[in-house]
Scaffold this active site. Structure first.
Site, PDB file in Angstrom:
ATOM      1  N   LYS A 195      -7.286  81.927  39.349  1.00 51.53           N
ATOM      2  CA  LYS A 195      -8.445  81.047  39.413  1.00 51.53           C
ATOM      3  C   LYS A 195      -9.434  81.496  38.339  1.00 51.53           C
ATOM      4  CE  LYS A 195     -12.106  79.334  42.348  1.00 51.53           C
ATOM      5  NZ  LYS A 195     -12.607  79.223  43.722  1.00 51.53           N
ATOM      6  N   LYS A 233      -5.653  77.309  38.893  1.00 52.91           N
ATOM      7  CA  LYS A 233      -6.838  76.469  38.970  1.00 52.91           C
ATOM      8  C   LYS A 233      -7.853  76.836  37.898  1.00 52.91           C
ATOM      9  CE  LYS A 233     -10.540  75.764  42.211  1.00 52.91           C
ATOM     10  NZ  LYS A 233     -11.158  76.196  43.418  1.00 52.91           N
TER      11      LYS A 233
HETATM   12  C1  PBG Z   1     -14.770  78.043  46.321  1.00 50.05           C
HETATM   13  C2  PBG Z   1     -14.078  76.960  45.603  1.00 50.05           C
HETATM   14  C3  PBG Z   1     -14.457  76.321  44.391  1.00 50.05           C
HETATM   15  C4  PBG Z   1     -13.532  75.293  44.205  1.00 50.05           C
HETATM   16  C5  PBG Z   1     -12.612  75.349  45.252  1.00 50.05           C
HETATM   17  N1  PBG Z   1     -12.956  76.392  46.098  1.00 50.05           N
HETATM   18  C6  PBG Z   1     -15.626  76.518  43.498  1.00 50.05           C
HETATM   19  C7  PBG Z   1     -15.898  77.807  42.870  1.00 50.05           C
HETATM   20  O1  PBG Z   1     -15.091  78.728  42.838  1.00 50.05           O
HETATM   21  O2  PBG Z   1     -17.029  77.934  42.384  1.00 50.05           O
HETATM   22  C8  PBG Z   1     -13.570  74.305  43.078  1.00 50.05           C
HETATM   23  C9  PBG Z   1     -12.825  73.034  43.331  1.00 50.05           C
HETATM   24  C10 PBG Z   1     -13.086  71.920  42.410  1.00 50.05           C
HETATM   25  O3  PBG Z   1     -13.841  72.037  41.420  1.00 50.05           O
HETATM   26  O4  PBG Z   1     -12.529  70.844  42.671  1.00 50.05           O
HETATM   27  N2  PBG Z   1     -14.440  79.330  46.076  1.00 50.05           N
END
Ligand code: PBG
Length: 353
Positions: free
Chosen positions: A223, A277
């Site tokens: 991520k 992601k």
């Molecule tokens: C939380 C989380 C996030 C997303 C999914 N879970 C945001 C972040 O890490 O700041 C982003 C999902 C999206 O942008 O569709 N940890």
């Protein structure tokens, strides 16, 4: 002066030094005409390499408190936040369309947020109530719950903070409490999205220790600290609260090898599935992780990707319908087994037509 002579020459082909892959690749024009297979619709269908089906889709739903209400999310045109009763109806629809899994994300009001995010493990919180309601009304659909503190913290970070530093191990203790609350509510897939070290193993042990050895873990393995999450933060009410960055726990967009180490660790700790992601800017990472580990591998087409495609289509820049399909098939081609996407419901409807 170079030492060219010591380097064994690669076989040459058509004046290039690429290695011949197969007789198909070695054949040349005019015997080989690549357009021959592309002549007709039936032939193009016949040689198609990647296919998108409803079985590939995970649909994220934003939940808010209240009754019989849906509200627009400004930064995500076409996506809404729904109250639990509405979410149950949508889960029924998703299930009947053949979508295997829905992912739940909560909009937590300010007064329930705190420095330690303790609402995350309140067994009666929005996510637990939604999970229980969907579980009993729609037993045929899988429920995925995000495990991270950011929708619940007053600062919008995914971890606990001490002297300005996101502290890893105490955050894991909090994530375990959040996991167990969601497991007891009936969640099928736990998806830790916080990028703390060691959380997959700790969560696996905690689940097994409580008899939840059947609950799957989809690890947000790679991520990235991405600006593409912007619209999501508005959707869960974090955008005004959150001011900093997540660079000490999420990955640097410049790195690829590091994603393989992350994947190796998560798999060793017991992840059942891995997630990359955002999606489209990281197709190389999806490809490398799939090639290296052959794990069930998922792409998260995040909020900023959805917004980018939707808003540009609204502006008339391109055909929104076509780019939506193109974006999703690119994930399949890169090796993803499935895609978490805000397009899931509309794609499932189109696939069912
Ligand atoms: C939380 C989380 C996030 C997303 C999914 N879970 C945001 C972040 O890490 O700041 C982003 C999902 C999206 O942008 O569709 N940890």
């Amino acid at each position: 002066m170079t030492n060219d002579k010591k380097i064994p020459k690669k076989p040459t082909f058509l004046g290039t030094n690429c290695t011949p892959l197969s007789p198909g690749v070695m054949a040349s024009y005019p015997q080989t005409r690549m357009r021959r297979n592309r002549q007709t619709d039936w032939s193009r269908r016949l040689i198609k390499e990647s296919v998108l089906s409803c079985d590939d889709l995970i649909w994220p739903i934003f939940i808010k408190d209240g009754e019989n209400e849906s509200e627009d999310i400004v930064s995500l045109p076409g996506v809404q936040r729904h109250t639990i009763d509405r979410a149950v109806e949508l889960a029924k629809e998703a299930c009947s369309l053949g979508i295997p899994v829905i992912a739940l994300f909560p909009m937590i009001p300010k007064y329930l947020r705190s420095a330690d995010g303790s609402e995350a493990w309140n067994s009666d919180n929005l996510i637990c109530r939604t999970t229980a309601a969907i579980k009993s009304a729609v037993p045929g659909i899988g429920i995925l719950c995000d495990v991270a503190l950011d929708p619940f913290t007053s600062h919008g970070h995914d971890g606990l903070i001490e002297n300005g530093i996101i502290i890893n191990d105490p955050t894991i203790d909090a994530l375990i409490k959040q996991t167990l609350a969601q497991a007891r509510a009936g969640c099928d897939i736990i998806a830790p999205s916080d990028m703390m070290d060691g959380r997959i193993g700790a969560i696996r042990r905690a689940l097994d220790g409580e008899g939840f050895d059947g609950i799957q873990i989809m690890a947000y393995t790679a991520k990235y600290a991405s600006a593409f999450y912007g619209p999501f933060r508005e959707a869960v009410g974090s955008s005004k609260i959150f001011t900093g960055n997540k660079l000490t726990y999420q990955m640097d967009p410049a790195n690829g090898d590091e994603a393989l180490r992350e994947a190796a660790l998560d798999i060793a700790e017991g992840a059942d599935m891995v997630m990359i992601k955002p999606g489209m800017p990281y197709l190389d990472i999806i490809w490398r992780i799939k090639q290296t580990f052959q794990m069930p591998t998922f792409a998260y087409q995040v909020s900023g990707e959805y917004a980018m495609l939707t808003v540009a289509a609204e502006r008339g820049c391109f055909d929104g319908h076509k780019v939506k399909w193109e974006s999703l098939i690119s994930f399949k081609r890169a090796g993803a087994n499935g895609i978490l996407t805000y397009f899931a419901l509309e794609i499932a409807k189109e696939l069912n037509e």
